[in-house]
Motif scaffolding. Structure first.
Motif, PDB file in Angstrom:
ATOM      1  N   GLY A 169       0.822  -1.210   0.000  1.00 10.77           N
ATOM      2  CA  GLY A 169       0.000   0.000   0.000  1.00 10.77           C
ATOM      3  C   GLY A 169       0.853   1.256   0.000  1.00 10.77           C
ATOM      4  O   GLY A 169       0.593   2.205  -0.748  1.00 10.77           O
ATOM      5  N   LYS A 170       1.900   1.247   0.808  1.00 15.57           N
ATOM      6  CA  LYS A 170       2.794   2.403   0.870  1.00 15.57           C
ATOM      7  C   LYS A 170       3.590   2.557  -0.423  1.00 15.57           C
ATOM      8  O   LYS A 170       3.818   3.678  -0.891  1.00 15.57           O
ATOM      9  N   LEU A 171       3.998   1.439  -1.012  1.00 17.28           N
ATOM     10  CA  LEU A 171       4.728   1.495  -2.278  1.00 17.28           C
ATOM     11  C   LEU A 171       3.863   2.088  -3.382  1.00 17.28           C
ATOM     12  O   LEU A 171       4.316   2.932  -4.167  1.00 17.28           O
ATOM     13  N   LEU A 172       2.611   1.654  -3.442  1.00 15.65           N
ATOM     14  CA  LEU A 172       1.705   2.164  -4.471  1.00 15.65           C
ATOM     15  C   LEU A 172       1.423   3.643  -4.266  1.00 15.65           C
ATOM     16  O   LEU A 172       1.374   4.414  -5.233  1.00 15.65           O
TER      17      LEU A 172
ATOM     18  N   GLY B  65       2.405   7.719  -6.707  1.00 13.73           N
ATOM     19  CA  GLY B  65       1.591   8.873  -7.067  1.00 13.73           C
ATOM     20  C   GLY B  65       0.108   8.720  -6.814  1.00 13.73           C
ATOM     21  O   GLY B  65      -0.650   9.676  -6.978  1.00 13.73           O
ATOM     22  N   VAL B  66      -0.342   7.514  -6.426  1.00 17.93           N
ATOM     23  CA  VAL B  66      -1.760   7.306  -6.131  1.00 17.93           C
ATOM     24  C   VAL B  66      -2.098   7.940  -4.785  1.00 17.93           C
ATOM     25  O   VAL B  66      -1.385   7.745  -3.803  1.00 17.93           O
ATOM     26  N   LYS B  67      -3.173   8.677  -4.725  1.00 13.26           N
ATOM     27  CA  LYS B  67      -3.529   9.344  -3.476  1.00 13.26           C
ATOM     28  C   LYS B  67      -4.004   8.353  -2.415  1.00 13.26           C
ATOM     29  O   LYS B  67      -3.624   8.438  -1.244  1.00 13.26           O
ATOM     30  N   ASN B  68      -4.879   7.425  -2.804  1.00 16.52           N
ATOM     31  CA  ASN B  68      -5.481   6.480  -1.870  1.00 16.52           C
ATOM     32  C   ASN B  68      -5.355   5.061  -2.429  1.00 16.52           C
ATOM     33  O   ASN B  68      -5.423   4.862  -3.646  1.00 16.52           O
ATOM     34  N   VAL B  69      -5.207   4.091  -1.530  1.00 17.47           N
ATOM     35  CA  VAL B  69      -4.970   2.711  -1.949  1.00 17.47           C
ATOM     36  C   VAL B  69      -5.899   1.765  -1.186  1.00 17.47           C
ATOM     37  O   VAL B  69      -6.049   1.873   0.037  1.00 17.47           O
ATOM     38  N   LEU B  70      -6.509   0.847  -1.938  1.00 15.05           N
ATOM     39  CA  LEU B  70      -7.296  -0.244  -1.352  1.00 15.05           C
ATOM     40  C   LEU B  70      -6.703  -1.550  -1.858  1.00 15.05           C
ATOM     41  O   LEU B  70      -6.843  -1.885  -3.038  1.00 15.05           O
ATOM     42  N   VAL B  71      -6.002  -2.277  -0.982  1.00  9.50           N
ATOM     43  CA  VAL B  71      -5.426  -3.576  -1.342  1.00  9.50           C
ATOM     44  C   VAL B  71      -6.383  -4.656  -0.850  1.00  9.50           C
ATOM     45  O   VAL B  71      -6.590  -4.816   0.358  1.00  9.50           O
ATOM     46  N   LYS B  72      -6.961  -5.388  -1.787  1.00  9.32           N
ATOM     47  CA  LYS B  72      -7.986  -6.380  -1.454  1.00  9.32           C
ATOM     48  C   LYS B  72      -7.338  -7.733  -1.139  1.00  9.32           C
ATOM     49  O   LYS B  72      -6.565  -8.249  -1.933  1.00  9.32           O
TER      50      LYS B  72
ATOM     51  N   LEU C 198      -5.220   2.622   2.700  1.00  6.29           N
ATOM     52  CA  LEU C 198      -4.301   3.698   3.059  1.00  6.29           C
ATOM     53  C   LEU C 198      -4.775   4.973   2.374  1.00  6.29           C
ATOM     54  O   LEU C 198      -4.839   5.036   1.139  1.00  6.29           O
ATOM     55  N   LEU C 199      -5.135   5.973   3.173  1.00  9.40           N
ATOM     56  CA  LEU C 199      -5.691   7.207   2.632  1.00  9.40           C
ATOM     57  C   LEU C 199      -4.613   8.262   2.417  1.00  9.40           C
ATOM     58  O   LEU C 199      -3.506   8.179   2.955  1.00  9.40           O
ATOM     59  N   GLU C 200      -4.974   9.265   1.649  1.00 12.00           N
ATOM     60  CA  GLU C 200      -4.048  10.322   1.273  1.00 12.00           C
ATOM     61  C   GLU C 200      -3.477  11.038   2.485  1.00 12.00           C
ATOM     62  O   GLU C 200      -2.302  11.449   2.497  1.00 12.00           O
ATOM     63  N   ASN C 201      -4.294  11.190   3.540  1.00 12.53           N
ATOM     64  CA  ASN C 201      -3.851  11.920   4.729  1.00 12.53           C
ATOM     65  C   ASN C 201      -3.024  11.057   5.688  1.00 12.53           C
ATOM     66  O   ASN C 201      -2.672  11.498   6.787  1.00 12.53           O
ATOM     67  N   GLY C 202      -2.725   9.814   5.279  1.00 10.57           N
ATOM     68  CA  GLY C 202      -1.925   8.930   6.115  1.00 10.57           C
ATOM     69  C   GLY C 202      -2.746   7.991   6.987  1.00 10.57           C
ATOM     70  O   GLY C 202      -2.206   7.013   7.526  1.00 10.57           O
ATOM     71  N   HIS C 203      -4.036   8.289   7.136  1.00  5.80           N
ATOM     72  CA  HIS C 203      -4.901   7.405   7.918  1.00  5.80           C
ATOM     73  C   HIS C 203      -5.031   6.059   7.213  1.00  5.80           C
ATOM     74  O   HIS C 203      -5.170   5.988   5.999  1.00  5.80           O
ATOM     75  N   ASN C 204      -4.948   4.974   7.984  1.00  4.59           N
ATOM     76  CA  ASN C 204      -5.115   3.648   7.398  1.00  4.59           C
ATOM     77  C   ASN C 204      -5.994   2.797   8.285  1.00  4.59           C
ATOM     78  O   ASN C 204      -6.093   3.022   9.498  1.00  4.59           O
ATOM     79  N   PHE C 205      -6.645   1.817   7.682  1.00  2.80           N
ATOM     80  CA  PHE C 205      -7.531   0.933   8.430  1.00  2.80           C
ATOM     81  C   PHE C 205      -7.763  -0.345   7.635  1.00  2.80           C
ATOM     82  O   PHE C 205      -7.434  -0.434   6.449  1.00  2.80           O
ATOM     83  N   TRP C 206      -8.341  -1.326   8.321  1.00  2.00           N
ATOM     84  CA  TRP C 206      -8.670  -2.607   7.692  1.00  2.00           C
ATOM     85  C   TRP C 206     -10.172  -2.741   7.556  1.00  2.00           C
ATOM     86  O   TRP C 206     -10.929  -2.314   8.425  1.00  2.00           O
TER      87      TRP C 206
END
Length: 273
Positions: free
Chosen positions: A163-166, A170-177, A192-200
């Protein structure tokens, strides 16, 4: 009042079997109360058993479809799906740079449920280098995330790393399924959201073969919610709940990996979970 109604766009391939691709996107957006539009990038001969043939559209026709929509409609959010090859990816990138179709969700479709390749090897680099920097969100499954990030994913810690690599691409937000973890009792997705917040996001795994079009469906639902003005986190959470419902309240169609039930209800009205 012209153009006030929420409108969304899918830039993808067709599925003659109706379970994935533009068909799934349209069904999902309609169910979520958004007017759906399309740019056809490729046409497939496809059913629940697999993909029998595919034909990419000429870049000129992709350009003309995008120009036609931009000249008349007010697209508030868009998504990409099957893009076939570097020529088609480049054409889509050019049009996303030219027109404002709202936040872009990239579903990096690479392999169909039946195993057929839907994105050529040389196109993966084009997606990574040209399309991802335009994306507000990317929604890869584990095999797709591995290809884009260039690393194997064996643990949930690896999902966080990817998620961090993606996001670094340049991607703002990432959803790894995480649905491809075969032994898990739950399907856990990392956000992983643009503002650094992450959750499952966690959902109990449902024993079924009828999961054709899940990636298209969750990305289309997220796109629809963004078109309605939802925040990225809200849109992703609604997408997870919706796709879970389409699997849980399943239907039986075909002899292979069957489609989802796109008219599944998730409670409340179309603006609430």
């Amino acid at each position: 009042m012209t153009n006030n109604f929420p409108q969304a766009l899918t830039i993808a391939g067709t599925d003659s079997g109706g379970g994935a691709g533009i068909a799934a996107d349209f069904k999902t957006m309609q169910e979520r109360g958004v007017f759906a539009t399309m740019v056809v990038v490729a046409v497939t001969a496809q059913n629940t058993l697999g993909v029998q043939d595919a034909l990419p559209m000429p870049p000129k026709l992709i350009d003309e479809q995008c120009a036609s929509l931009a000249a008349d409609l007010k697209i508030r959010a868009c998504k990409t799906g099957m893009l076939a090859d570097p020529t088609r990816v480049t054409a889509v990138v050019k049009n996303l740079q030219k027109y404002d179709f709202g936040p872009v969700t990239v579903d990096p479709v690479m392999i169909a449920k039946g195993g057929a390749k839907l994105l050529s090897d040389d196109a993966i680099a084009t997606v990574r280098d040209q399309l991802l920097p335009l994306a507000s969100l990317v929604t890869p499954n584990l095999p797709e995330a591995e290809e884009l990030a260039g690393m194997k994913i064996q643990t949930e810690a690896d999902m966080i790393t990817v998620g961090k690599l993606l996001q670094g691409m340049g991607v703002k937000n990432v959803l790894v399924k995480g649905g491809h973890f075969a032994s898990a009792d739950e399907a856990n997705d990392f956000v992983l959201l643009e503002n650094g917040h992450n959750f499952w996001l966690t959902a109990k795994r449902i024993p079924t073969h009828n999961t054709h079009g899940t990636g298209d469906t969750i990305s289309a639902c997220i796109t629809a919610e963004l078109a309605k003005g939802k925040s990225m986190e809200e849109a992703i959470r609604i997408g997870k709940v919706y796709v879970e419902a389409t699997i849980k309240d399943g239907i039986n169609v075909g002899h292979g990996h069957g489609p989802l039930n796109h008219w599944a209800q998730i409670g409340g009205d179309q603006d609430e979970i």
